[in-house]
Write a protein that holds these residues in place. Structure first.
Motif, PDB file in Angstrom:
ATOM      1  N   GLY A 135       1.741 -18.142  27.436  1.00  9.07           N
ATOM      2  CA  GLY A 135       2.392 -18.093  26.131  1.00  9.07           C
ATOM      3  C   GLY A 135       3.594 -17.182  26.103  1.00  9.07           C
ATOM      4  O   GLY A 135       3.786 -16.330  26.982  1.00  9.07           O
ATOM      5  N   THR A 136       4.403 -17.352  25.075  1.00  2.82           N
ATOM      6  CA  THR A 136       5.518 -16.462  24.807  1.00  2.82           C
ATOM      7  C   THR A 136       5.794 -16.508  23.312  1.00  2.82           C
ATOM      8  O   THR A 136       5.349 -17.433  22.620  1.00  2.82           O
ATOM      9  CB  THR A 136       6.764 -16.836  25.622  1.00  2.82           C
ATOM     10  N   THR A 137       6.490 -15.497  22.800  1.00  2.15           N
ATOM     11  CA  THR A 137       6.728 -15.413  21.364  1.00  2.15           C
ATOM     12  C   THR A 137       8.209 -15.221  21.062  1.00  2.15           C
ATOM     13  O   THR A 137       8.960 -14.731  21.909  1.00  2.15           O
ATOM     14  CB  THR A 137       5.959 -14.228  20.740  1.00  2.15           C
TER      15      THR A 137
ATOM     16  N   LYS B 289       5.741 -17.861  12.534  1.00  2.00           N
ATOM     17  CA  LYS B 289       4.548 -17.204  12.006  1.00  2.00           C
ATOM     18  C   LYS B 289       4.890 -15.782  11.569  1.00  2.00           C
ATOM     19  O   LYS B 289       5.905 -15.215  11.979  1.00  2.00           O
ATOM     20  CB  LYS B 289       3.452 -17.154  13.089  1.00  2.00           C
ATOM     21  N   THR B 290       4.035 -15.208  10.746  1.00  2.00           N
ATOM     22  CA  THR B 290       4.194 -13.805  10.404  1.00  2.00           C
ATOM     23  C   THR B 290       3.911 -12.973  11.654  1.00  2.00           C
ATOM     24  O   THR B 290       3.332 -13.465  12.634  1.00  2.00           O
ATOM     25  CB  THR B 290       3.220 -13.381   9.302  1.00  2.00           C
ATOM     26  N   ARG B 291       4.290 -11.711  11.612  1.00  2.00           N
ATOM     27  CA  ARG B 291       4.031 -10.853  12.775  1.00  2.00           C
ATOM     28  C   ARG B 291       2.534 -10.746  13.033  1.00  2.00           C
ATOM     29  O   ARG B 291       2.097 -10.798  14.190  1.00  2.00           O
ATOM     30  CB  ARG B 291       4.617  -9.452  12.557  1.00  2.00           C
ATOM     31  N   GLN B 292       1.729 -10.628  12.001  1.00  2.00           N
ATOM     32  CA  GLN B 292       0.280 -10.519  12.168  1.00  2.00           C
ATOM     33  C   GLN B 292      -0.286 -11.777  12.817  1.00  2.00           C
ATOM     34  O   GLN B 292      -1.146 -11.697  13.706  1.00  2.00           O
ATOM     35  CB  GLN B 292      -0.394 -10.276  10.819  1.00  2.00           C
TER      36      GLN B 292
ATOM     37  N   ASN C 184      10.810  -6.418  21.486  1.00  2.00           N
ATOM     38  CA  ASN C 184       9.510  -6.056  20.911  1.00  2.00           C
ATOM     39  C   ASN C 184       8.416  -6.991  21.400  1.00  2.00           C
ATOM     40  O   ASN C 184       7.252  -6.591  21.509  1.00  2.00           O
ATOM     41  CB  ASN C 184       9.578  -6.091  19.389  1.00  2.00           C
ATOM     42  N   ALA C 185       8.772  -8.255  21.679  1.00  2.00           N
ATOM     43  CA  ALA C 185       7.782  -9.217  22.152  1.00  2.00           C
ATOM     44  C   ALA C 185       7.094  -8.715  23.420  1.00  2.00           C
ATOM     45  O   ALA C 185       5.881  -8.888  23.594  1.00  2.00           O
ATOM     46  CB  ALA C 185       8.450 -10.573  22.408  1.00  2.00           C
TER      47      ALA C 185
END
Length: 253
Positions: A64-66, A126-129, A152-153
Motif C-alpha cells: 500500500g501507499t497513501t 479519506k480523512t487522516r484517521q 508525512n506519509a
C-alpha cells in the motif's frame, strides 16, 4: 524568486539535507545561513482507529501507499512493479487516497495499461484517521517518490511499524537506512522496486524486524521534541546575531 529568497533571508531551513544542497547550488551565500532537519510526528494510537472499510477485499501480499497521487509520487513505477509481481505471487496493491484532478485522464490510461483488475484497490480521498487505520493492515508500505521533501506519509507508515520500500530521494533516502529500517531503491526504477518488493514478500520475519526498527527510528529521531529543539536553536542563533535589529527586519524562510 527562489534565488532571491535564499539570498535575502537571514536564515533558511530545509526538511532534508538533499534540498539544502540544491539550494546552496542556486545561492552559494545560503550555505552559511541555513540548516536542514526532518519533520517530526506525534505518537499515534493505532489501536483506537476504526476498522477500514476495504479490509475484507484485500488478499495475498498487501502493498500500500497513501497520498494525493501526482507525477512526482512515482506511482506509475509502483503500478509497473506490482504488475510484474502479480504474475508470480498473489498480491494486492492498495492506493489509499486518489489522483489529483488535473492528472486524472493520464492516470486512468495508466491503470488501463497495467490492468491489475481486482488486484488494485483505490480508496478515494479519506480523512487522516481513516487513512492511518489502513496502515497496520499492510504487509509492505511503498513510497516510490521521484522527489518528496520529508513526506508525512513515510513518518506515519513508520509509526505503524510497516516494512518500508522507498526511493532514495530527499528525506526518504536519509531517514530510511537500507536493510535496517526499510529498503531503498533508486527513483524511477520499476525493476529495482519490483525486486525489493519480491524480496520482502517471502520474508515475513524480516518485514517485522524492519517495521520494529522503523518505530524505533520515529521515537528516537523524529519526535516532536527534537524538531522543537531544532527550531528553538535556529531562533536563538538568529536573534543573538541580530539582537540589535528590530524583529520586523529579520527574515526567516
Amino acid at each position: 524568486p527562489i534565488s532571491w529568497i535564499l539570498d535575502n533571508s537571514d536564515w533558511t531551513t530545509f526538511v532534508s539535507r538533499t534540498l539544502r544542497k540544491r539550494a546552496n547550488l542556486i545561492s552559494p551565500s545560503s550555505r552559511m545561513k541555513s540548516s536542514a532537519f526532518w519533520n517530526s510526528i506525534a505518537p499515534i494510537n493505532f489501536e483506537k482507529l476504526p476498522k477500514p472499510s476495504l479490509i475484507s477485499e484485500l488478499s495475498g501480499l498487501v502493498i500500500g501507499t497513501t497520498g494525493r497521487f501526482r507525477g512526482k509520487k512515482g506511482i506509475e513505477f509502483l503500478l509497473d512493479a506490482c504488475s510484474k509481481l502479480n504474475k508470480e505471487i498473489d498480491v494486492t496493491l492498495l492506493l489509499i487516497g486518489d489522483f489529483v484532478d488535473k492528472e486524472k485522464s493520464y492516470w486512468e490510461q495508466e491503470l488501463k495499461n497495467h490492468d491489475l483488475g481486482s488486484r488494485l484497490q483505490i480508496t478515494g480521498i479519506k480523512t487522516r484517521q481513516e487513512t492511518l487505520a489502513y496502515l497496520p493492515h499492510l504487509d509492505i508500505f511503498a513510497i516510490p517518490s521521484l522527489t518528496d521533501g520529508c513526506p508525512n506519509a513515510l513518518l506515519e507508515a513508520m509509526s505503524a511499524g510497516c516494512a518500508i520500500v522507498g526511493s532514495n530521494a530527499d528525506a526518504i533516502g536519509e531517514i530510511i537506512e537500507d536493510g535496517v529500517n526499510g529498503l531503498l531503491v533508486n527513483p524511477a526504477n520499476a525493476a529495482e522496486l519490483a525486486a525489493a518488493l519480491r524480496y520482502l514478500a517471502d520474508r515475513a520475519e524480516l518485514r517485522t524486524e524492519l517495521g520494529a526498527a522503523a518505530i524505533m527510528k520515529v521515537e528516537t529521531h523524529l519526535a516532536p521534541a527534537i524538531e522543537l529543539d531544532n527550531w528553538l536553536s535556529i531562533y536563538q542563533r538568529v536573534f543573538e546575531k541580530f539582537k540589535s535589529v528590530p524583529l520586523s527586519k529579520i527574515s526567516l524562510s
